[in-house]
Enzyme design. Structure first.
Site, PDB file in Angstrom:
ATOM      1  N   HIS A  80       0.897  -1.198   0.005  1.00 44.48           N
ATOM      2  CA  HIS A  80      -0.023  -0.095  -0.054  1.00 44.48           C
ATOM      3  C   HIS A  80       0.842   1.177  -0.029  1.00 44.48           C
ATOM      4  O   HIS A  80       2.008   1.231   0.488  1.00 44.48           O
ATOM      5  CB  HIS A  80      -0.988   0.040   1.266  1.00 44.48           C
ATOM      6  CG  HIS A  80      -2.036   1.094   1.311  1.00 44.48           C
ATOM      7  ND1 HIS A  80      -1.770   2.339   1.434  1.00 44.48           N
ATOM      8  CD2 HIS A  80      -3.118   0.779   0.818  1.00 44.48           C
ATOM      9  CE1 HIS A  80      -2.947   2.995   1.282  1.00 44.48           C
ATOM     10  NE2 HIS A  80      -3.872   2.117   1.026  1.00 44.48           N
ATOM     11  N   GLU A 147      -4.263   1.465  -7.321  1.00 44.70           N
ATOM     12  CA  GLU A 147      -4.682   2.656  -6.378  1.00 44.70           C
ATOM     13  C   GLU A 147      -4.101   3.802  -6.645  1.00 44.70           C
ATOM     14  O   GLU A 147      -2.841   4.216  -6.254  1.00 44.70           O
ATOM     15  CB  GLU A 147      -4.487   2.345  -4.954  1.00 44.70           C
ATOM     16  CG  GLU A 147      -5.263   1.356  -4.374  1.00 44.70           C
ATOM     17  CD  GLU A 147      -5.307   1.335  -3.026  1.00 44.70           C
ATOM     18  OE1 GLU A 147      -6.266   1.342  -2.262  1.00 44.70           O
ATOM     19  OE2 GLU A 147      -4.306   1.178  -2.199  1.00 44.70           O
ATOM     20  N   GLY A 153      -8.862   9.367  -1.192  1.00 43.37           N
ATOM     21  CA  GLY A 153      -9.385  10.491  -0.161  1.00 43.37           C
ATOM     22  C   GLY A 153     -10.250  11.472  -0.470  1.00 43.37           C
ATOM     23  O   GLY A 153     -10.002  12.673  -0.065  1.00 43.37           O
TER      24      GLY A 153
END
Length: 230
Positions: A80, A147, A153
């Site tokens: 991540h 991602e 966000g």
């Protein structure tokens, strides 16, 4: 496939209520380490947000893949963008983690990230392929989560569907060339207002969500939208 990355959120009381809420949902839930044992009775599958790059030994504070397997973990996040940014993890670290998960029989969810700079300048998607090189050759099946950090966000950026399609197609081509069975997920600003559009992405097998996963109303809407498409 819908993956819920809960990150470092919820108290013991609220996580129990969350487990009750998703108990009848076919999702993959990734709670914090202390809460893994709270997720044992639902239709969901259990995943971990992290694993040690070491298989065993004197590494205080680490959690190995075999220990996760013993708790019923079926999936584990690797690579991540937050692990890169805050913990300085590298592709070699990710390769070691994938190896340990593979040996323990846990499916890696390997994150392929893209920065705003790469989105604007890496037109040949070289950095995407460089990250894919973190997958050991002997892996038979892996989940890839693309991602783009410039969409994560609740970004106000407009969806560039053509670009996102190009990236997912490139990822799929890479994996097929190496005979690696796979599922590909998209993650980045996914919410109930755009999931219907994002469902149209090429080569996309589902989504990984975080902010929307922690808002139960949003999660319900997203889940229902995905179920309607099946």
């Amino acid at each position: 496939m819908l993956v819920l990355n809960l990150k470092m959120n919820f108290s013991a009381d609220t996580i129990k209520k969350y487990e009750t809420f998703i108990r009848d949902k076919e999702v993959i839930v990734l709670p914090q380490f202390p809460y893994l044992l709270f997720f044992r009775n639902g239709k969901y599958s259990l995943g971990s947000q992290n694993v040690s790059k070491f298989s065993k030994g004197s590494y205080t504070g680490e959690v190995c893949a075999k220990a996760l397997k013993g708790l019923g973990v079926k999936y584990c996040l690797v690579g991540h963008s937050e692990r890169k940014e805050y913990f300085y993890e590298t592709i070699n670290d990710f390769r070691m983690k994938i190896t340990n998960l593979n040996d323990a029989g846990i499916i890696p969810i390997y994150c392929i990230n893209q920065t705003k700079e790469d989105y604007e300048q890496d037109l040949e998607l070289k950095n995407i392929e460089n990250q894919l090189e973190g997958i050991p050759d002997y892996v038979k099946y892996i989940v890839i989560a693309f991602e783009p950090s410039w969409m994560i966000g609740g970004s106000e950026e407009k969806l560039d569907m053509e670009h996102l399609n190009d990236v997912l197609i490139r990822i799929k081509s890479y994996l097929m060339e190496r005979n690696i069975s796979h599922s590909i997920l998209y993650g980045g600003g996914v919410d109930s207002s755009n999931v219907k559009i994002l469902k149209q992405l090429s080569c996309n097998d589902g989504f990984i969500i975080s902010s929307s996963a922690m808002d139960l109303n949003e999660l319900e809407k997203i889940y229902n939208e995905l179920k309607e498409g099946n």
